[in-house]
Design a protein around this motif. Sequence first.
Motif, PDB file in Angstrom:
ATOM      1  N   PHE A   1      -6.803  43.641  -3.046  1.00 47.13           N
ATOM      2  CA  PHE A   1      -6.167  42.413  -3.527  1.00 47.13           C
ATOM      3  C   PHE A   1      -7.179  41.297  -3.297  1.00 47.13           C
ATOM      4  N   TYR A   2      -7.416  40.462  -4.331  1.00 52.37           N
ATOM      5  CA  TYR A   2      -8.400  39.395  -4.212  1.00 52.37           C
ATOM      6  C   TYR A   2      -8.009  38.231  -5.126  1.00 52.37           C
ATOM      7  N   ASP A   3      -8.776  37.137  -5.081  1.00 52.27           N
ATOM      8  CA  ASP A   3      -8.445  35.917  -5.828  1.00 52.27           C
ATOM      9  C   ASP A   3      -6.977  35.557  -5.610  1.00 52.27           C
ATOM     10  N   ILE A   4      -6.577  35.565  -4.359  1.00 52.60           N
ATOM     11  CA  ILE A   4      -5.190  35.319  -3.965  1.00 52.60           C
ATOM     12  C   ILE A   4      -4.936  33.816  -3.891  1.00 52.60           C
ATOM     13  N   SER A   5      -3.859  33.371  -4.549  1.00 50.22           N
ATOM     14  CA  SER A   5      -3.469  31.962  -4.490  1.00 50.22           C
ATOM     15  C   SER A   5      -1.952  31.865  -4.643  1.00 50.22           C
ATOM     16  N   GLU A   6      -1.433  30.659  -4.600  1.00 50.31           N
ATOM     17  CA  GLU A   6       0.000  30.453  -4.822  1.00 50.31           C
ATOM     18  C   GLU A   6       0.408  30.851  -6.240  1.00 50.31           C
TER      19      GLU A   6
ATOM     20  N   ASP B   1       1.985  37.752  13.218  1.00 48.39           N
ATOM     21  CA  ASP B   1       1.444  36.687  12.367  1.00 48.39           C
ATOM     22  C   ASP B   1       0.758  37.249  11.132  1.00 48.39           C
ATOM     23  N   GLU B   2       0.185  38.439  11.249  1.00 44.67           N
ATOM     24  CA  GLU B   2      -0.530  39.056  10.135  1.00 44.67           C
ATOM     25  C   GLU B   2       0.355  39.318   8.921  1.00 44.67           C
ATOM     26  N   LEU B   3       1.675  39.304   9.106  1.00 43.63           N
ATOM     27  CA  LEU B   3       2.580  39.499   7.968  1.00 43.63           C
ATOM     28  C   LEU B   3       2.307  38.461   6.884  1.00 43.63           C
ATOM     29  N   GLU B   4       1.816  37.297   7.293  1.00 45.38           N
ATOM     30  CA  GLU B   4       1.483  36.236   6.332  1.00 45.38           C
ATOM     31  C   GLU B   4       0.386  36.671   5.363  1.00 45.38           C
ATOM     32  N   GLN B   5      -0.443  37.643   5.748  1.00 39.61           N
ATOM     33  CA  GLN B   5      -1.530  38.086   4.877  1.00 39.61           C
ATOM     34  C   GLN B   5      -1.015  38.644   3.558  1.00 39.61           C
ATOM     35  N   PHE B   6       0.151  39.288   3.578  1.00 45.67           N
ATOM     36  CA  PHE B   6       0.723  39.838   2.347  1.00 45.67           C
ATOM     37  C   PHE B   6       1.861  38.976   1.793  1.00 45.67           C
ATOM     38  N   ALA B   7       2.109  37.818   2.385  1.00 48.27           N
ATOM     39  CA  ALA B   7       3.209  36.963   1.931  1.00 48.27           C
ATOM     40  C   ALA B   7       3.003  36.470   0.495  1.00 48.27           C
ATOM     41  N   PHE B   8       1.766  36.486   0.012  1.00 48.22           N
ATOM     42  CA  PHE B   8       1.507  36.062  -1.367  1.00 48.22           C
ATOM     43  C   PHE B   8       2.246  36.933  -2.374  1.00 48.22           C
ATOM     44  N   MET B   9       2.659  38.139  -1.972  1.00 46.10           N
ATOM     45  CA  MET B   9       3.362  39.046  -2.884  1.00 46.10           C
ATOM     46  C   MET B   9       4.853  38.743  -3.000  1.00 46.10           C
TER      47      MET B   9
ATOM     48  N   THR C   1       5.331  44.216 -14.315  1.00 47.99           N
ATOM     49  CA  THR C   1       5.921  43.240 -13.392  1.00 47.99           C
ATOM     50  C   THR C   1       5.782  43.771 -11.974  1.00 47.99           C
ATOM     51  N   TRP C   2       5.675  42.841 -11.036  1.00 50.77           N
ATOM     52  CA  TRP C   2       5.582  43.197  -9.615  1.00 50.77           C
ATOM     53  C   TRP C   2       6.497  42.234  -8.872  1.00 50.77           C
ATOM     54  N   HIS C   3       7.362  42.757  -8.013  1.00 46.47           N
ATOM     55  CA  HIS C   3       8.340  41.949  -7.282  1.00 46.47           C
ATOM     56  C   HIS C   3       8.231  42.265  -5.790  1.00 46.47           C
ATOM     57  N   GLY C   4       8.157  41.230  -4.957  1.00 45.56           N
ATOM     58  CA  GLY C   4       8.031  41.442  -3.523  1.00 45.56           C
ATOM     59  C   GLY C   4       9.115  40.739  -2.729  1.00 45.56           C
TER      60      GLY C   4
END
Length: 193
Positions: free
Chosen positions: A161-166, A50-58, A81-84
Amino acid sequence: MFKNPTLTRTLLILLLLPFSAGLMPAQGPDGEYNPSQEHPFGRKNPAAPDELEQFAFMIGHFDCKDRIRQADGSWLEFPATWHGYYFLNGHGIIDRYWNGRFATANTRVFDPSSKTWKVTFFKMPGYSSGVWEGAKEEDKLVMKRENTRPDGTKVVSRLTFYDISEEGYEWKGEQVTGESAVTTWTSSCKRRE
């Protein structure tokens, strides 16, 4: 290319991954959750932690404004540029970064046994690579790696990584010695439409 054949192979694989949607096969090369025509960024495997969701914002494409501290204390500013994407059949995240001067790539995998992230960082030849470890701390993701300077001083490199949003995220790199932290790099990234 390098004296370490494993690092050479890994870098070549990362550089040759077909990230462009037009080059993607109908299904990922090693599983249905990897990037494909239908899912250009891949998908999280339901069996992944489930923790994979923590970096899903990338996941996705981001346009960034970066600043790197120069030796004289001034800041060099430039676009990047950054691509995930999901990889390992949806059990990990791989991202690549480009700023016109150099490129990097990271593999991000959560280790359930240690409850930590293992992030392997690769930079273009001639620069250092390494493994970072970290975890979610409140609403931030913090990765660390200890280094020793030529004079023997222990330094912790900290990436946050901070101020994480959609819409995007903020990122900073710091050098920590004792109680003192010096910011050396910042990146402000906005999701591409």
